[in-house]
Design a protein around this motif. Sequence first.
Motif, PDB file in Angstrom:
ATOM      1  N   ARG A  32     -19.546  73.178 -18.571  1.00 40.42           N
ATOM      2  CA  ARG A  32     -18.137  72.826 -18.658  1.00 40.42           C
ATOM      3  C   ARG A  32     -17.642  72.382 -17.282  1.00 40.42           C
ATOM      4  O   ARG A  32     -17.782  73.114 -16.312  1.00 40.42           O
ATOM      5  N   VAL A  33     -17.056  71.176 -17.211  1.00 40.78           N
ATOM      6  CA  VAL A  33     -16.696  70.555 -15.933  1.00 40.78           C
ATOM      7  C   VAL A  33     -15.206  70.221 -15.908  1.00 40.78           C
ATOM      8  O   VAL A  33     -14.649  69.744 -16.896  1.00 40.78           O
ATOM      9  N   LEU A  34     -14.586  70.452 -14.756  1.00 45.75           N
ATOM     10  CA  LEU A  34     -13.216  70.003 -14.502  1.00 45.75           C
ATOM     11  C   LEU A  34     -13.275  68.958 -13.400  1.00 45.75           C
ATOM     12  O   LEU A  34     -13.991  69.134 -12.406  1.00 45.75           O
ATOM     13  N   ILE A  35     -12.539  67.855 -13.575  1.00 44.46           N
ATOM     14  CA  ILE A  35     -12.497  66.776 -12.585  1.00 44.46           C
ATOM     15  C   ILE A  35     -11.128  66.767 -11.930  1.00 44.46           C
ATOM     16  O   ILE A  35     -10.111  66.734 -12.623  1.00 44.46           O
ATOM     17  N   GLY A  36     -11.095  66.795 -10.605  1.00 46.06           N
ATOM     18  CA  GLY A  36      -9.842  66.714  -9.871  1.00 46.06           C
ATOM     19  C   GLY A  36      -9.874  65.583  -8.859  1.00 46.06           C
ATOM     20  O   GLY A  36     -10.641  65.627  -7.901  1.00 46.06           O
ATOM     21  N   ASP A  37      -9.053  64.560  -9.095  1.00 51.88           N
ATOM     22  CA  ASP A  37      -8.978  63.418  -8.187  1.00 51.88           C
ATOM     23  C   ASP A  37      -7.669  62.698  -8.452  1.00 51.88           C
ATOM     24  O   ASP A  37      -7.243  62.571  -9.594  1.00 51.88           O
ATOM     25  N   GLN A  40      -6.804  57.855 -10.961  1.00 51.18           N
ATOM     26  CA  GLN A  40      -7.038  57.933 -12.400  1.00 51.18           C
ATOM     27  C   GLN A  40      -8.245  57.108 -12.837  1.00 51.18           C
ATOM     28  O   GLN A  40      -9.024  57.537 -13.693  1.00 51.18           O
ATOM     29  N   ALA A  41      -8.427  55.930 -12.258  1.00 53.36           N
ATOM     30  CA  ALA A  41      -9.572  55.086 -12.618  1.00 53.36           C
ATOM     31  C   ALA A  41     -10.887  55.779 -12.255  1.00 53.36           C
ATOM     32  O   ALA A  41     -11.863  55.715 -13.010  1.00 53.36           O
ATOM     33  N   PHE A  42     -10.917  56.464 -11.111  1.00 49.71           N
ATOM     34  CA  PHE A  42     -12.122  57.187 -10.710  1.00 49.71           C
ATOM     35  C   PHE A  42     -12.404  58.339 -11.679  1.00 49.71           C
ATOM     36  O   PHE A  42     -13.541  58.537 -12.099  1.00 49.71           O
ATOM     37  N   ARG A  43     -11.352  59.085 -12.047  1.00 48.81           N
ATOM     38  CA  ARG A  43     -11.525  60.185 -13.002  1.00 48.81           C
ATOM     39  C   ARG A  43     -12.064  59.668 -14.331  1.00 48.81           C
ATOM     40  O   ARG A  43     -12.972  60.251 -14.915  1.00 48.81           O
ATOM     41  N   ARG A  44     -11.502  58.551 -14.796  1.00 50.45           N
ATOM     42  CA  ARG A  44     -11.928  57.969 -16.067  1.00 50.45           C
ATOM     43  C   ARG A  44     -13.406  57.541 -15.983  1.00 50.45           C
ATOM     44  O   ARG A  44     -14.189  57.785 -16.899  1.00 50.45           O
ATOM     45  N   GLY A  45     -13.802  56.919 -14.874  1.00 49.42           N
ATOM     46  CA  GLY A  45     -15.188  56.503 -14.699  1.00 49.42           C
ATOM     47  C   GLY A  45     -16.146  57.679 -14.609  1.00 49.42           C
ATOM     48  O   GLY A  45     -17.239  57.641 -15.185  1.00 49.42           O
ATOM     49  N   LEU A  46     -15.736  58.716 -13.891  1.00 47.04           N
ATOM     50  CA  LEU A  46     -16.579  59.904 -13.770  1.00 47.04           C
ATOM     51  C   LEU A  46     -16.727  60.588 -15.123  1.00 47.04           C
ATOM     52  O   LEU A  46     -17.822  60.999 -15.509  1.00 47.04           O
ATOM     53  N   ARG A  47     -15.629  60.674 -15.867  1.00 43.04           N
ATOM     54  CA  ARG A  47     -15.682  61.266 -17.206  1.00 43.04           C
ATOM     55  C   ARG A  47     -16.648  60.471 -18.094  1.00 43.04           C
ATOM     56  O   ARG A  47     -17.478  61.056 -18.805  1.00 43.04           O
ATOM     57  N   ALA A  48     -16.569  59.138 -18.048  1.00 37.63           N
ATOM     58  CA  ALA A  48     -17.458  58.295 -18.852  1.00 37.63           C
ATOM     59  C   ALA A  48     -18.913  58.478 -18.443  1.00 37.63           C
ATOM     60  O   ALA A  48     -19.802  58.521 -19.292  1.00 37.63           O
ATOM     61  N   GLU A  57     -19.696  68.858 -20.745  1.00 42.29           N
ATOM     62  CA  GLU A  57     -18.400  68.697 -21.403  1.00 42.29           C
ATOM     63  C   GLU A  57     -17.307  68.720 -20.347  1.00 42.29           C
ATOM     64  O   GLU A  57     -17.178  69.695 -19.608  1.00 42.29           O
ATOM     65  N   VAL A  58     -16.530  67.649 -20.248  1.00 39.20           N
ATOM     66  CA  VAL A  58     -15.390  67.626 -19.341  1.00 39.20           C
ATOM     67  C   VAL A  58     -14.240  68.324 -20.064  1.00 39.20           C
ATOM     68  O   VAL A  58     -13.767  67.841 -21.096  1.00 39.20           O
ATOM     69  N   VAL A  59     -13.806  69.470 -19.524  1.00 40.82           N
ATOM     70  CA  VAL A  59     -12.780  70.277 -20.188  1.00 40.82           C
ATOM     71  C   VAL A  59     -11.381  69.997 -19.671  1.00 40.82           C
ATOM     72  O   VAL A  59     -10.401  70.432 -20.264  1.00 40.82           O
ATOM     73  N   GLY A  60     -11.267  69.288 -18.529  1.00 35.33           N
ATOM     74  CA  GLY A  60      -9.947  68.984 -18.011  1.00 35.33           C
ATOM     75  C   GLY A  60     -10.000  68.055 -16.825  1.00 35.33           C
ATOM     76  O   GLY A  60     -11.044  67.862 -16.206  1.00 35.33           O
ATOM     77  N   GLU A  61      -8.819  67.460 -16.542  1.00 33.47           N
ATOM     78  CA  GLU A  61      -8.665  66.572 -15.393  1.00 33.47           C
ATOM     79  C   GLU A  61      -7.366  66.935 -14.684  1.00 33.47           C
ATOM     80  O   GLU A  61      -6.387  67.297 -15.323  1.00 33.47           O
ATOM     81  N   ALA A  62      -7.381  66.805 -13.363  1.00 33.61           N
ATOM     82  CA  ALA A  62      -6.198  67.081 -12.559  1.00 33.61           C
ATOM     83  C   ALA A  62      -6.006  65.965 -11.553  1.00 33.61           C
ATOM     84  O   ALA A  62      -6.968  65.411 -11.035  1.00 33.61           O
ATOM     85  N   CYS A  63      -4.732  65.643 -11.269  1.00 35.38           N
ATOM     86  CA  CYS A  63      -4.443  64.561 -10.323  1.00 35.38           C
ATOM     87  C   CYS A  63      -4.014  65.087  -8.955  1.00 35.38           C
ATOM     88  O   CYS A  63      -3.846  64.305  -8.025  1.00 35.38           O
ATOM     89  N   ASP A  64      -3.831  66.405  -8.820  1.00 32.55           N
ATOM     90  CA  ASP A  64      -3.527  66.977  -7.505  1.00 32.55           C
ATOM     91  C   ASP A  64      -4.078  68.397  -7.425  1.00 32.55           C
ATOM     92  O   ASP A  64      -4.511  68.963  -8.433  1.00 32.55           O
TER      93      ASP A  64
END
Length: 119
Positions: A32-37, A40-48, A57-64
């Motif tokens: 289970r992975v959380l992405i924080g960046d 938004q384009a980088f987060r979307r690419g990393l998730r893909a 499994e990406v369980v969440g994303e944060a922008c700050d």
Amino acid sequence: MQTSHFSPIPQRQRSGPTLPAARSAAQPRTIRVLIGDADQAFRRGLRASLAVDPRVEVVGEACDGEQALALLRRLRPDVALVDEDMPSFGGAAIARIIRTELPNTRVVILTRPQVEVGR
């Protein structure tokens, strides 16, 4: 040199500790992975990129940093991929906090070189 139980080298000739056998394919474990960046384009690419592996499994994303900490505390992922230069506070600060609060969560701090435009 570490060896496994499946090594063709006889046990008495192996050096290093013997590793446990690989997990059975019948018991897959999702990471289970959380992405924080902030990007938004980088987060979307990393998730893909991570979506191609069914074990991730990406369980969440944060922008700050503040949002990342709140999500980490609530979701308790296995891994947090966080940018060093996020608004509010960056990856190093998050790693220090999470190390004490969620010792089973691993933090990977992402950095990118700063590119100056117009040079």
